[in-house]
Design a protein around this motif. Structure first.
Motif, PDB file in Angstrom:
ATOM      1  N   UNK A  32       0.825  -1.222   0.000  1.00  0.00           N
ATOM      2  CA  UNK A  32       0.000   0.000   0.000  1.00  0.00           C
ATOM      3  C   UNK A  32       0.851   1.262   0.000  1.00  0.00           C
ATOM      4  N   UNK A  33       2.156   1.072  -0.102  1.00  0.00           N
ATOM      5  CA  UNK A  33       3.061   2.223   0.009  1.00  0.00           C
ATOM      6  C   UNK A  33       2.912   3.126  -1.221  1.00  0.00           C
ATOM      7  N   UNK A  34       2.567   4.417  -1.047  1.00  0.00           N
ATOM      8  CA  UNK A  34       2.485   5.306  -2.221  1.00  0.00           C
ATOM      9  C   UNK A  34       3.882   5.476  -2.833  1.00  0.00           C
ATOM     10  N   UNK A  35       4.029   5.092  -4.093  1.00  0.00           N
ATOM     11  CA  UNK A  35       5.372   5.077  -4.686  1.00  0.00           C
ATOM     12  C   UNK A  35       5.965   6.473  -4.841  1.00  0.00           C
ATOM     13  N   UNK A  36       5.085   7.496  -4.962  1.00  0.00           N
ATOM     14  CA  UNK A  36       5.623   8.862  -5.017  1.00  0.00           C
ATOM     15  C   UNK A  36       6.322   9.222  -3.705  1.00  0.00           C
ATOM     16  N   UNK A  37       5.700   8.800  -2.611  1.00  0.00           N
ATOM     17  CA  UNK A  37       6.304   9.053  -1.298  1.00  0.00           C
ATOM     18  C   UNK A  37       7.616   8.282  -1.172  1.00  0.00           C
ATOM     19  N   UNK A  38       7.599   7.010  -1.595  1.00  0.00           N
ATOM     20  CA  UNK A  38       8.813   6.174  -1.515  1.00  0.00           C
ATOM     21  C   UNK A  38       9.969   6.848  -2.259  1.00  0.00           C
ATOM     22  N   UNK A  39       9.657   7.320  -3.482  1.00  0.00           N
ATOM     23  CA  UNK A  39      10.708   7.976  -4.285  1.00  0.00           C
ATOM     24  C   UNK A  39      11.167   9.272  -3.644  1.00  0.00           C
ATOM     25  N   UNK A  40      10.228  10.026  -3.066  1.00  0.00           N
ATOM     26  CA  UNK A  40      10.632  11.327  -2.528  1.00  0.00           C
ATOM     27  C   UNK A  40      11.481  11.161  -1.264  1.00  0.00           C
ATOM     28  N   UNK A  41      11.206  10.133  -0.457  1.00  0.00           N
ATOM     29  CA  UNK A  41      12.072   9.854   0.701  1.00  0.00           C
ATOM     30  C   UNK A  41      13.485   9.503   0.218  1.00  0.00           C
ATOM     31  N   UNK A  42      13.549   8.639  -0.798  1.00  0.00           N
ATOM     32  CA  UNK A  42      14.862   8.251  -1.341  1.00  0.00           C
ATOM     33  C   UNK A  42      15.575   9.452  -1.956  1.00  0.00           C
ATOM     34  N   UNK A  43      14.796  10.301  -2.602  1.00  0.00           N
ATOM     35  CA  UNK A  43      15.407  11.434  -3.307  1.00  0.00           C
ATOM     36  C   UNK A  43      16.053  12.415  -2.328  1.00  0.00           C
ATOM     37  N   UNK A  44      15.379  12.706  -1.227  1.00  0.00           N
ATOM     38  CA  UNK A  44      15.969  13.624  -0.236  1.00  0.00           C
ATOM     39  C   UNK A  44      17.101  12.921   0.518  1.00  0.00           C
ATOM     40  N   UNK A  45      16.798  11.737   1.066  1.00  0.00           N
ATOM     41  CA  UNK A  45      17.728  11.128   2.023  1.00  0.00           C
ATOM     42  C   UNK A  45      18.958  10.508   1.354  1.00  0.00           C
ATOM     43  N   UNK A  46      18.783   9.905   0.197  1.00  0.00           N
ATOM     44  CA  UNK A  46      19.929   9.254  -0.441  1.00  0.00           C
ATOM     45  C   UNK A  46      20.555  10.188  -1.485  1.00  0.00           C
ATOM     46  N   UNK A  47      19.744  10.587  -2.471  1.00  0.00           N
ATOM     47  CA  UNK A  47      20.308  11.440  -3.532  1.00  0.00           C
ATOM     48  C   UNK A  47      20.744  12.796  -2.963  1.00  0.00           C
ATOM     49  N   UNK A  48      19.911  13.394  -2.109  1.00  0.00           N
ATOM     50  CA  UNK A  48      20.243  14.701  -1.529  1.00  0.00           C
ATOM     51  C   UNK A  48      21.519  14.629  -0.697  1.00  0.00           C
ATOM     52  N   UNK A  49      21.620  13.602   0.138  1.00  0.00           N
ATOM     53  CA  UNK A  49      22.829  13.441   0.961  1.00  0.00           C
ATOM     54  C   UNK A  49      24.051  13.243   0.067  1.00  0.00           C
ATOM     55  N   UNK A  50      23.886  12.454  -0.998  1.00  0.00           N
ATOM     56  CA  UNK A  50      25.001  12.262  -1.936  1.00  0.00           C
ATOM     57  C   UNK A  50      25.374  13.594  -2.600  1.00  0.00           C
ATOM     58  N   UNK A  51      24.368  14.365  -3.014  1.00  0.00           N
ATOM     59  CA  UNK A  51      24.638  15.649  -3.676  1.00  0.00           C
ATOM     60  C   UNK A  51      25.520  16.555  -2.815  1.00  0.00           C
ATOM     61  N   UNK A  52      25.156  16.698  -1.543  1.00  0.00           N
ATOM     62  CA  UNK A  52      25.935  17.628  -0.703  1.00  0.00           C
ATOM     63  C   UNK A  52      27.307  17.065  -0.355  1.00  0.00           C
ATOM     64  N   UNK A  53      27.391  15.744  -0.138  1.00  0.00           N
ATOM     65  CA  UNK A  53      28.703  15.145   0.112  1.00  0.00           C
ATOM     66  C   UNK A  53      29.611  15.359  -1.096  1.00  0.00           C
ATOM     67  N   UNK A  54      29.035  15.178  -2.277  1.00  0.00           N
ATOM     68  CA  UNK A  54      29.813  15.297  -3.504  1.00  0.00           C
ATOM     69  C   UNK A  54      30.321  16.734  -3.706  1.00  0.00           C
TER      70      UNK A  54
END
Ligand SMILES: NC(=O)c1ccc[n+]([C@@H]2O[C@H](COP(=O)([O-])OP(=O)(O)OC[C@H]3O[C@@H](n4cnc5c(N)ncnc54)[C@H](O)[C@@H]3O)[C@@H](O)[C@H]2O)c1
Length: 266
Positions: free
Chosen positions: A98-120
């Motif tokens: 039942x997980x809304x996939x938009x929410x799943x992607x947005x959590x990943x986008x901030x927490x993983x991609x966003x964290x990678x962006x600033x580290x990079x």
């Protein structure tokens, strides 16, 4: 306590609220120059005013914006010595199907991609300077099982990303560590009804209480500073013994201790 860091610059991403704000206040009180960076420009500005720091607004999901931020800060204030990444997206509980996939992607986008962006963006500049220290905020849920099927994996990814970057940049004198807070009493958490967790949260924790944001900031400031000069690629749990007590539920929970007044031996 002021240590010998003089006026080294620390950038705190997600610094306007909660654990990030505690890091800004503590680091400022320890003599760091602090740049408060957040999506919430107003809150970042008012905290910067309070601690005598600077503020910037960015959405870490955008690599271009993050690159622009890193270049602006460097131009205006010189090299960044320490980066703290506390920004995150959160989720309510859903069964996987039942997980809304938009929410799943947005959590990943901030927490993983966003964290990678600033580290990079900031890590590359630290490598060029041949010094620097990054502290990424993960979570106790990265180390065990939880019903948070996007947030949990995203935090586990942060721990692993941290280890990879520590290996990548270590020979340039850049250290990368993570801190995993447990249930921490930030305004975002205290504003929610307790029912989100088990009925008696404190009985699940070895120390029998939750974590104060300043206790997380203490660990972050330590890892950011030269006092942690030989520490890289590690994850520091600051969870009041949540993870260590997690199997005690099978035995009825961690034992209560009699109060001093009632103890026959005291
Ligand atoms: N509070 C807890 O119990 C707890 C437990 C474990 C881990 N953590 C972690 O600690 C960190 C801080 O949590 P908190 O409770 O202080 O949260 P919070 O919501 O109080 O603070 C997070 C900050 O990040 C900012 N932010 C969110 N998305 C952003 C984006 N795309 N770009 C820039 N800024 C953005 C928000 O505006 C906010 O100021 C998070 O990484 C969280 O996962 C918190």
């Amino acid at each position: 306590m002021k240590d010998n860091l003089g006026s080294r610059l620390c950038v705190v991403i997600g610094g306007a609220n909660g654990i990030g704000a505690a890091c800004c206040r503590l680091m400022s009180s320890r003599g760091w120059r602090v740049a408060v960076v957040d999506l919430d420009a107003g809150a970042a500005e008012s905290l910067a005013k309070e601690i005598g720091g600077s503020s910037y607004c960015v959405d870490i999901r955008s690599l271009d914006s993050v690159e622009q931020l890193a270049s602006d800060i460097e131009r205006e204030q010189g090299p960044v010595y320490s980066l703290v990444v506390s920004a995150a997206a959160f989720q309510d509980r859903y069964p996987p199907d039942e997980f809304p996939m938009d929410l799943w992607r947005s959590v990943m986008q901030v927490n993983v991609e966003g964290t990678f962006n600033v580290n990079r963006a900031f890590g590359r500049r630290m490598v060029r300077e041949r010094k620097g220290s990054i502290v990424n905020i993960a979570s106790t849920v990265a180390h065990g099982s939880s019903p948070l099927h996007a947030y949990g994996p995203s935090k586990a990814a942060i721990v692993n990303l941290t280890r990879g970057l520590a290996g990548q940049w270590g020979r340039a004198g850049v250290r990368v560590n993570s801190v995993s807070p447990g249930a921490t009493l930030t305004p975002r958490v205290t504003a929610r009804p307790l029912g989100r967790y088990a009925s008696d949260v404190n009985s699940q924790l070895a120390l029998g209480r939750r974590v104060d944001p300043m206790e997380v900031a203490e660990g972050v400031e330590f890892l950011a500073s030269d006092r942690a000069s030989a520490i890289t690629g590690t994850d520091l749990l600051i969870d009041a013994g949540w993870l260590t007590a997690s199997t005690w539920g099978l035995y009825g929970g961690v034992p209560a201790i009699e109060s001093e007044a009632e103890s026959p031996n005291e």
